[in-house]
Design an enzyme around this catalytic site. Sequence first.
Site, mmCIF file in Angstrom:
data_model
loop_
_atom_site.group_PDB
_atom_site.id
_atom_site.type_symbol
_atom_site.label_atom_id
_atom_site.label_comp_id
_atom_site.label_asym_id
_atom_site.label_seq_id
_atom_site.Cartn_x
_atom_site.Cartn_y
_atom_site.Cartn_z
ATOM 1 C CG HIS A 1 -1.835 -1.176 1.312
ATOM 2 N ND1 HIS A 1 -1.402 -2.432 1.684
ATOM 3 C CD2 HIS A 1 -3.177 -1.286 1.085
ATOM 4 C CE1 HIS A 1 -2.426 -3.267 1.668
ATOM 5 N NE2 HIS A 1 -3.515 -2.600 1.314
ATOM 6 C CD GLU B 1 -21.308 -5.788 24.147
ATOM 7 O OE1 GLU B 1 -22.315 -5.992 24.853
ATOM 8 O OE2 GLU B 1 -21.289 -4.963 23.197
ATOM 9 C CG HIS C 1 -5.848 2.052 -0.532
ATOM 10 N ND1 HIS C 1 -5.851 2.731 0.660
ATOM 11 C CD2 HIS C 1 -6.150 0.750 -0.223
ATOM 12 C CE1 HIS C 1 -6.130 1.886 1.642
ATOM 13 N NE2 HIS C 1 -6.328 0.684 1.123
ATOM 14 C CG HIS D 1 -30.322 -12.144 25.356
ATOM 15 N ND1 HIS D 1 -30.946 -11.522 24.298
ATOM 16 C CD2 HIS D 1 -29.921 -11.153 26.193
ATOM 17 C CE1 HIS D 1 -30.944 -10.212 24.499
ATOM 18 N NE2 HIS D 1 -30.322 -9.966 25.640
#
Length: 664
Positions: free
Chosen positions: A26, A412, A261, A474
């Site tokens: 890159h 999280e 890129h 859940h």
Amino acid sequence: MPTRAELANAIRALSMDAIDKAKSGHPGAPLGMADMAESLWRGFMKHNPADPAWANRDRFVLSNGHASMLMYSLLHLTGYDLSMDDIRSFRQFDAKTAGHPELGVAPGVEMTTGPLGQGISTAVGMALAERLLASEFNREGFPVMDHFTYVFVGDGCLMEGVAQEACSLAGTWKLGRLIALYDANDISIDGNVKGWFSEDVPARFEAMGWHVVRGIDGHDPEAVDMAIREAQAVTDKPSLIVCKTVIGKGAPTKAGSAGCHGAPLGAEETAAAKAAMGWTAEPFTVPADIKDAWDAREAGAAAQKEWEDMFAAYAAAYPELAAEFKRRMAGELPANWAEVAAKAVEKAAADAKAVATRVSGKNVLNDIAPALPELIGGSADLSGSVGTQHSGAKSLDVEAYTGNYIHYGVREFGMGTVMNGLQLHGGFIPYGGTFFVFSDYAKNVIRSAAIMERRVVWVLTHDSIGVGEDGPTHQPIEQICGLRTMPNNQVWRPCDSAEAAVAWTMAVERKDGPVCLIMSRQNLEQQPRTAEQLEAVRRGGYILKDCEGTPELIYIATGSEVQLAVEAAEQLSAQGRKVRVVSMPCCELFDRQDAAYREAVLPSAVRARVAVEAQAAGTWWKYVGLDGRIVAMERFGASAPAGKLFQHFGFTVENVVKQALELL
């Protein structure tokens, strides 16, 4: 004396040469960020190339890790143990110069980056570690810990949600020694970002409590210098320096476009770029005057010696603090740890009460945390449910930077990156908790900890359909298979308080990778054990209940299903069958035992085997073989009381006995 442009062009030339030779890489970001890098690394970075692990060095994180040749050029030029041959070997097998920077491979790399957003998010944890250690150990006249954490970050990183999670925390925590330089080139792989990244990024960061320096020309080193000095002066906010740059700067036909890129410029474009910047040196060659101007070894050694002289005086004045600081930064456990751990396990094993292992885990924390000042916990807004806030936990105070417990909010992924950063910095053993099903939000950061071999502990509770009425969203099913198949990750699913205590103490002791503790919501019966069996828990799998002679059938179970296997074995034994029960709380540890031990536990001649676990069957076939059976979840769960669900899905003594009899 070379000009600053010439110094920056050394980065550009090395990056183009290495990427062209590798035919992979890159080039756009190294060419675009070279002036920013020259400003930071030559004017501000406090580091010693001869000792990349110096405790009070500034940390530098290349969040846009695809710009790795920028990192390698800087390390080579400033004098780290990264030779020109290493630069030539960019992206080749077993080279120090991997495609993305890898911790422990190239000296001076603070963390493995590549997954966008994780670098800046992990740097938040590093910056928090610096502030916490400074508060704990610094004394008047003795700045033991006072470094900055610098980050290079690109548009892609700031598109990732995890960056928002962690940067929001950084603002809340007032991390004034965290400085991010934003390579705002408006280009990602698909082209100009205006069609998919149109918000006012500086305003977003200001809203999160950051100090923002706007409108800096990233190719004007004096402007970048001034912006960094401004950021350093702001002590109660992290800083974002918005550097407007041109991706692939200097490439005649590809600069400013996505074309540079992620693909080499090619010989023709590289030659034209070098001609335009006046770079006449041969490929992989840096003129002597430019090398000398970049060399940071003398200044780095002097900075470290000044700190070491200060620390020697500190040690004379505060010997206990100095010894504790050195122990913590070395990652060594306290001298009395073995005694503390043994007592915690013995206490848990002696408790006959049936409790959920999430509660067992908290009880263990209550016993071991006072002996571990480096232990820093937290939860993603579930402290009361997951059992991570032990009796001695003190919530983080961002005014004084004290406390050993972090309230992460519903983040999280961000929690995981901060934990990785705390551990990478040194001085801490982080742990964090959430419901097991939400580990999917954090899977990639657990993977990063496994790749980097970091001691990080995840407390993942509500581990099965035992969650009950909250229903399939859940109730974890397939999650455990993903974590078990992740290299260098250890997964514990204890069946009672004794196994939970062993799991926790071994998680603390493990230095070379993460540990996931999978804990139940519902109460689990304590299993009777001998002292030898209790010790065997440390081997990951062991014989919990046995028969006379060679067994006809072996049950293998974990967690809440161990009691099912024990009761089924008792019924079969009453019928005259010879049955063994193997508890397998940690498959990864069992698999690492010697062949003789594994054969003793699971004799190859015994083909009748039944694995019982209220999870997806995935990894159990290697233990039961094609002749065996697995009582497992084959679909998502349902909303109902836990007892009804276990009965409906076949997790009953009757079904577990039935499966065995069909094999026999």
